[in-house]
Design a protein around this motif. Structure first.
Motif, mmCIF file in Angstrom:
data_model
loop_
_atom_site.group_PDB
_atom_site.id
_atom_site.type_symbol
_atom_site.label_atom_id
_atom_site.label_comp_id
_atom_site.label_asym_id
_atom_site.label_seq_id
_atom_site.Cartn_x
_atom_site.Cartn_y
_atom_site.Cartn_z
ATOM 1 N N PHE A 23 1.048 -1.372 -0.228
ATOM 2 C CA PHE A 23 -0.163 0.017 0.077
ATOM 3 C C PHE A 23 0.899 1.337 -0.059
ATOM 4 C CE2 PHE A 23 -1.959 3.161 2.762
ATOM 5 C CZ PHE A 23 -3.199 3.587 2.024
ATOM 6 N N LYS A 59 -2.641 10.883 6.729
ATOM 7 C CA LYS A 59 -1.389 11.299 6.073
ATOM 8 C C LYS A 59 -1.434 12.626 5.592
ATOM 9 C CE LYS A 59 -1.024 7.663 2.808
ATOM 10 N NZ LYS A 59 -1.619 6.878 2.046
ATOM 11 N N LEU A 119 -5.938 -4.032 0.045
ATOM 12 C CA LEU A 119 -6.870 -3.116 0.171
ATOM 13 C C LEU A 119 -7.752 -3.263 -1.269
ATOM 14 C CD1 LEU A 119 -6.954 -0.293 2.015
ATOM 15 C CD2 LEU A 119 -6.453 0.572 -0.302
ATOM 16 N N GLN A 164 3.631 1.988 -6.830
ATOM 17 C CA GLN A 164 2.731 2.437 -5.875
ATOM 18 C C GLN A 164 1.544 1.474 -5.783
ATOM 19 O OE1 GLN A 164 1.892 5.350 -4.073
ATOM 20 N NE2 GLN A 164 -0.134 5.810 -4.489
ATOM 21 N N LYS A 174 -4.681 18.077 -5.915
ATOM 22 C CA LYS A 174 -4.147 16.767 -6.112
ATOM 23 C C LYS A 174 -5.124 16.355 -7.584
ATOM 24 C CE LYS A 174 -2.075 12.749 -5.173
ATOM 25 N NZ LYS A 174 -2.124 11.874 -4.088
ATOM 26 N N TRP A 194 -10.173 8.738 1.476
ATOM 27 C CA TRP A 194 -9.481 9.546 0.437
ATOM 28 C C TRP A 194 -10.084 10.244 -0.378
ATOM 29 C CZ3 TRP A 194 -7.765 8.762 -5.004
ATOM 30 C CH2 TRP A 194 -6.822 9.626 -5.314
HETATM 31 C C1 BG6 Z 1 -5.136 5.798 -1.416
HETATM 32 C C2 BG6 Z 1 -4.107 6.532 -0.817
HETATM 33 O O1 BG6 Z 1 -5.555 4.613 -0.962
HETATM 34 O O2 BG6 Z 1 -4.790 6.055 -2.875
HETATM 35 C C3 BG6 Z 1 -3.525 8.019 -1.165
HETATM 36 O O3 BG6 Z 1 -4.118 6.632 0.766
HETATM 37 C C4 BG6 Z 1 -3.220 7.740 -2.774
HETATM 38 O O4 BG6 Z 1 -2.222 8.230 -0.372
HETATM 39 C C5 BG6 Z 1 -4.358 7.315 -3.415
HETATM 40 O O5 BG6 Z 1 -2.926 9.201 -3.239
HETATM 41 C C6 BG6 Z 1 -4.338 7.152 -4.920
HETATM 42 O O6 BG6 Z 1 -3.296 6.244 -5.357
HETATM 43 P P1 BG6 Z 1 -2.900 6.117 -6.821
HETATM 44 O O7 BG6 Z 1 -1.695 5.308 -6.901
HETATM 45 O O8 BG6 Z 1 -4.057 5.319 -7.369
HETATM 46 O O9 BG6 Z 1 -2.991 7.458 -7.505
#
Ligand code: BG6
Length: 333
Positions: free
Chosen positions: A74, A183, A157, A83, A288, A282
């Motif tokens: 995660f 966070k 998740l 990521q 963002k 989130w």
């Molecule tokens: C969430 C995280 O689950 O996913 C965030 O807590 C993250 O920190 C968001 O920005 C989106 O992630 P991604 O990799 O799909 O852009």
């Protein structure tokens, strides 16, 4: 039968999409085999999940929306791995489907590949079962440790993007009394004191499992302009021992849906009970959202992510054990 299952290429990609559809046409769910990502859940004729208009749907990037699966990390604790891990970027295999009078279900599978073994040297089998009924969508993500010599640790998740009428008229209930890691505030820990949570800025929190004896919890997402519950999100996990060698053969081999469901239910039969899970909340908000290439500038208006998983402490899975994380999304009648 409640409905049926089909599999076909979409207009965006030759990678197939699996579709569950009720016989009366009022309910459906589609699952892109790229990442086993749920792209749509229609209940009573209404779409309940958000997918960005700018989402990349050709199998070259994780989908911005729906329900991508996060595994085995995660965020990016291991910078050498992408990521949120690799599961959302692998093409999963469609195993098959089942139906009765109340629901139609489908099962997808993904196994370790030479690429995943380079990034994460563990032999695993992942299963994702999706069940559609007239009022709910149940998504069960299972991790099996099929190696005989080593336990492994992972985070996981279900990254659920819930569609909402507008972020300014949306609230969440059910998280009061839980500690959370914020966070947005140096990952410090706080106690949630509010019964009703509103999102009015960039929000990125990991709510820890409830401290009381409850083995699962429910987050209700409400429309404050009508006081109606839009959706209830309920989740729990369980870990079970002793996959037999014939069960491992079934998971690894040329499998049939009934055989795998038999393995899951017989292995989970004697488990130590279900446990509560983390819930990530989130929303990227203005800056963002602008920075995300696959989200419109105003995309953040139309969703909130309520993501059940095990991320605050990794799951440690012994050899020949399975772990399942189950999310139940329900639309009130
Ligand atoms: C969430 C995280 O689950 O996913 C965030 O807590 C993250 O920190 C968001 O920005 C989106 O992630 P991604 O990799 O799909 O852009």
């Amino acid at each position: 039968m409640f409905g049926e299952c089909g599999i076909a290429a979409s207009e965006h990609s030759t990678i197939p999409t699996v579709t569950l559809r009720s016989t009366d046409g009022r309910h459906s769910c589609s699952i892109f085999t790229y990442g086993a990502t749920i792209l749509s859940w229609i209940c009573n004729g209404e779409e309940r999940l958000f997918v960005s208009k700018e989402a990349i749907l050709n199998g070259t990037k994780a989908v911005r929306g729906g329900i991508p699966l996060v595994f085995p990390q995660f965020g990016q604790p291991n910078p050498a791995m992408a990521q949120h891990g690799f599961a959302r970027n692998l093409v999963w295999e469609h195993v098959g489907s089942t139906a009765d009078e109340h629901e139609v279900s489908t099962l997808l599978r993904c196994k370790a590949t030479p690429d995943t073994l380079t990034l994460w040297p563990q032999d695993f089998c992942l299963l994702f079962r999706v069940s559609l009924s007239a009022t709910s969508l149940v998504t069960e993500f299972t991790v099996a440790n099929i190696q005989s010599n080593e336990s492994f640790q992972f985070q996981c998740l279900q990254h659920t993007y819930l569609q909402i009428p507008h972020i300014t008229t949306t609230s969440m209930q059910g998280l009061q009394g839980r500690s959370y890691i914020d966070k947005m505030r140096d990952a410090q820990q706080f106690l949630e004191e509010d019964t009703t949570i509103l999102v009015d800025k960039e929000t990125d929190r990991v709510y820890l499992p409830a401290n009381d004896t409850s083995s699962s919890s429910t987050v209700n997402v409400l429309d404050t302009s009508t006081e109606c519950t839009l959706v209830s999100s309920h989740a729990s996990c369980r870990t079970s021992n002793s996959l037999t060698s014939s069960a491992i053969e079934i998971l690894q081999g040329d499998i049939s849906v009934l055989n795998v469901l038999g393995v899951l239910s017989s292995t989970h039969e004697n488990n130590a009970g279900t446990k509560d899970v983390d819930v990530v909340v989130w929303n990227p908000w203005i800056a963002k959202a602008k920075a995300l290439v696959d989200l419109n500038d105003d995309g953040y208006f139309w969703f909130v992510c309520v993501e059940p998983g095990c991320v605050s402490s990794p799951v440690s899975l012994d050899t020949h054990c399975i772990f399942s994380l189950t999310q139940t999304l329900t639309i009130p009648v």
